[in-house]
Scaffold this motif. Structure first.
Motif, short mmCIF file in Angstrom:
data_model
loop_
_atom_site.label_atom_id
_atom_site.label_comp_id
_atom_site.label_asym_id
_atom_site.label_seq_id
_atom_site.Cartn_x
_atom_site.Cartn_y
_atom_site.Cartn_z
N LEU A 18 0.82 -1.21 0.00
CA LEU A 18 0.00 0.00 0.00
C LEU A 18 0.85 1.26 0.00
CD1 LEU A 18 -2.91 -0.83 2.47
CD2 LEU A 18 -3.05 -0.46 0.00
N ARG A 38 -4.29 3.59 -3.93
CA ARG A 38 -5.56 4.21 -3.52
C ARG A 38 -6.67 3.87 -4.51
NH1 ARG A 38 -3.02 10.00 -2.21
NH2 ARG A 38 -1.82 9.27 -3.98
N VAL A 41 -7.78 0.15 -4.02
CA VAL A 41 -8.63 -0.02 -2.84
C VAL A 41 -10.02 0.56 -3.09
CG1 VAL A 41 -8.95 0.64 -0.42
CG2 VAL A 41 -6.70 -0.16 -1.22
N SER A 42 -10.08 1.70 -3.73
CA SER A 42 -11.36 2.33 -4.04
C SER A 42 -12.22 1.43 -4.93
CB SER A 42 -11.14 3.69 -4.71
OG SER A 42 -12.36 4.28 -5.04
N VAL A 51 -11.56 -5.08 2.25
CA VAL A 51 -10.11 -4.90 2.19
C VAL A 51 -9.59 -4.89 3.62
CG1 VAL A 51 -8.23 -3.38 1.47
CG2 VAL A 51 -10.30 -3.54 0.05
N LEU A 81 -7.88 7.36 2.00
CA LEU A 81 -8.60 6.44 1.12
C LEU A 81 -10.06 6.83 0.98
CD1 LEU A 81 -6.99 3.10 2.25
CD2 LEU A 81 -6.89 4.07 -0.05
N GLY A 86 -12.44 5.03 -1.21
CA GLY A 86 -11.94 3.76 -0.71
C GLY A 86 -12.15 3.66 0.79
N ILE A 88 -10.66 0.93 4.36
CA ILE A 88 -10.08 -0.32 4.83
C ILE A 88 -11.11 -0.91 5.79
CG2 ILE A 88 -8.23 -1.39 6.17
CD1 ILE A 88 -7.28 -0.34 3.45
#
Length: 182
Positions: A18, A38, A41-42, A51, A81, A86, A88
């Motif tokens: 990351l 980024r 993840v989005s 994620v 994010l 995004g 986590i």
């Protein structure tokens, strides 16, 4: 040959996957995202894929910084994010090391420290995930061994653009990675 099942969660190592690994990254001022991280993840979050980050943090055990610094960096990462759509789902970190200078974190082979699968197993349990529908992306052999021990498919990220890597490695199982290609 039957097609592989769609992915419900991607476990990601942190440093080197990351963010650029500058060595014991803990200060938000030193956070430098891997290209495409980024965006990847989005796209995963928008596709309904969880994620989860699993990261060894021996800097805590070595006394370089404390767990508060780890949590602060993770809050900043999550905020950055979220600014691009995004998120986590969960962060898991292992502050243990066999050579710790902080006694509370000295352990010869802690079950959460990769290559042991403890963080991944916790993520699977905590989020009701099916290991056969999860993958891990890491940048070293201990990540791949942790994935194997947890029954999760592992992908070794060689560096470069994380989104491009995910499109090649996972695109058939997460079609929105391909559909949203620019």
């Amino acid at each position: 040959m039957s097609p592989q099942p769609p992915i419900e969660a991607v476990f990601l190592d942190r440093d080197g996957v990351l963010n650029i690994d500058h060595g014991y990254v803990h200060d938000p001022a030193d956070l430098e995202w891997i290209p495409g991280a980024r965006e990847a993840v989005s796209l995963l979050i928008r596709a309904g894929v969880k994620v989860l980050v699993v990261t060894n943090q021996s800097g805590v055990a070595r006394g370089y910084f404390d767990e508060t610094a780890v949590h602060r960096l993770h809050r900043v990462m999550r905020d950055e994010l979220r600014a691009v759509g995004g998120d986590i789902t969960a962060f898991y970190h292992s502050p243990y090391h066999k050579d710790a200078t902080v006694e509370a974190f000295r352990h010869p082979d802690h079950p959460t420290r990769k290559p042991n699968p403890g963080m991944i197993l916790s993520g699977l349990t905590d989020h009701g995930l099916d290991a056969s529908r999860c993958v891990l992306i890491g940048d070293n052999a201990s990540d791949m061994e942790a994935a194997r021990r947890a029954g999760v498919e592992g992908f070794l990220f060689p560096g470069g653009d994380l989104l491009a890597f995910m499109r090649r490695a996972l695109g058939s199982r997460i079609p929105t990675l391909i559909e949203n290609a620019t």
